[in-house]
Design an enzyme around this catalytic site. Structure first.
Site, PDB file in Angstrom:
ATOM      1  N   THR A  75      -8.082   3.679  12.603  1.00 17.29           N
ATOM      2  CA  THR A  75      -8.440   4.498  13.754  1.00 17.29           C
ATOM      3  C   THR A  75      -9.877   4.276  14.208  1.00 17.29           C
ATOM      4  O   THR A  75     -10.159   4.254  15.418  1.00 17.29           O
ATOM      5  CB  THR A  75      -8.230   5.990  13.424  1.00 17.29           C
ATOM      6  OG1 THR A  75      -6.884   6.190  12.997  1.00 17.29           O
ATOM      7  CG2 THR A  75      -8.509   6.853  14.642  1.00 17.29           C
ATOM      8  N   LYS A  90       0.860  -1.179   0.000  1.00 17.81           N
ATOM      9  CA  LYS A  90       0.000   0.000   0.000  1.00 17.81           C
ATOM     10  C   LYS A  90       0.895   1.227   0.000  1.00 17.81           C
ATOM     11  O   LYS A  90       1.672   1.448   0.934  1.00 17.81           O
ATOM     12  CB  LYS A  90      -0.914   0.016   1.216  1.00 17.81           C
ATOM     13  CG  LYS A  90      -1.805   1.263   1.261  1.00 17.81           C
ATOM     14  CD  LYS A  90      -2.395   1.497   2.634  1.00 17.81           C
ATOM     15  CE  LYS A  90      -2.989   2.902   2.696  1.00 17.81           C
ATOM     16  NZ  LYS A  90      -3.377   3.287   4.053  1.00 17.81           N
ATOM     17  N   GLY A 120      -7.769   9.509  10.034  1.00 17.01           N
ATOM     18  CA  GLY A 120      -8.022   9.557  11.470  1.00 17.01           C
ATOM     19  C   GLY A 120      -9.066  10.559  11.909  1.00 17.01           C
ATOM     20  O   GLY A 120      -9.330  10.693  13.111  1.00 17.01           O
ATOM     21  N   GLY A 179     -10.913   8.241   6.950  1.00 10.95           N
ATOM     22  CA  GLY A 179     -12.060   9.091   7.209  1.00 10.95           C
ATOM     23  C   GLY A 179     -13.255   8.415   7.832  1.00 10.95           C
ATOM     24  O   GLY A 179     -14.135   9.080   8.368  1.00 10.95           O
TER      25      GLY A 179
END
Length: 270
Positions: free
Chosen positions: A222, A112, A173, A200
């Site tokens: 997160t 990634k 986050g 998000g």
């Protein structure tokens, strides 16, 4: 990536395919911000994730033999490990990080890529990301790329040969949810590679919205690790991803300005 007209009849009927490999789960999870490795393991299991992403610059996957190894709780024979370049601000650093990951993971080539523009927003630096992607693809890496929600840029990454495009829904986050669903929808409608929302998502309804837009999956960290009960939130996210995907496949009713009776009155006697 592509719509179908009928809902799947089983878990194997609607797989997520990335770089030629099939996955049952469309929820990808991160491994940072947990209290300890045991919580990481439990949350990952509750999420039903099959692909887990690891920040190579922040996690030990064998480069520090005297420290706890993340791969001990998330073994590569059970999970597809997705090394990421979190914390990189230049193409050079991102490429170096991917090379290190490939060395540590015995030739693993699925990565990634994210190259950040600044520490406050953590928005991607698109110019540096394109440069890094070009180098990595030339070196045989299979690149899943983190980018902004610009449909033109998303198409550019696909044309370069990235195996998946991962637009942000909101800043990393932030938990703000899908801030520009129409851009995401445009990206999805024009893509021939998997589109996965990355960054998000704050709660289960955000994940469901992403899937209802037609995204092929969602990657999050997160939203799960930062929850009061990460393991329970992981379970909620798993259900939201599945529900959102089924809703997309089922096809929602059109929006109307005025009411429409659920029981028609035509042909009634009174």
């Amino acid at each position: 990536m592509s719509a179908v007209s009928t809902a799947p009849t089983g878990t194997g009927d609607d797989p997520l395919i990335i770089a030629g490999k099939s996955y049952r789960s469309r929820l990808l999870t991160g491994t940072g911000k947990y209290r300890d490795l045991e919580e990481t393991r439990l949350a990952t299991e509750a999420a039903g994730a099959e692909i887990v992403t690891i920040a190579i610059r922040r996690s030990n996957i064998g480069q520090n033999p005297d420290e706890p190894n993340l791969l001990d709780v998330l073994p590569p024979d059970r999970y597809t490990i997705l090394p990421n370049t979190a914390g990189c601000y230049t193409a050079k650093d991102a490429v170096r990080t991917c090379r290190l990951a490939r060395e540590l993971l015995d030739g693993h080539d699925l990565v990634k890529l994210e190259v950040l523009g600044d520490e406050k927003t953590l928005f991607p630096d698109i110019i540096q990301t394109i440069e890094a992607a070009e180098t990595l693809i030339d070196e045989g890496f299979k690149v899943m790329v983190y980018t902004n929600d610009d449909p033109i840029v998303a198409r550019r990454f696909e044309e370069m040969g990235c195996v998946a495009v991962m637009p942000l829904a909101a800043p990393i986050g932030s938990g703000l949810g899908i801030r520009n669903p129409y851009n995401i929808l445009t990206i999805v409608e024009n893509a021939q590679v998997p589109i996965l929302v990355d960054a998000g998502v704050g709660t289960a309804s955000d994940a469901a919205v992403a899937m209802e837009l037609g995204c092929d999956g969602v990657l999050m960290n997160t939203a799960i690790a930062g929850a009061k009960n990460p393991v329970l939130m992981a379970s909620a996210m798993k259900k939201a991803i599945e529900a959102g995907r089924e809703a997309f496949l089922a096809g929602r009713i059109p929006r109307k300005r005025f009411a429409s009776a659920s029981s028609p009155i035509d042909g009634t006697f009174f």
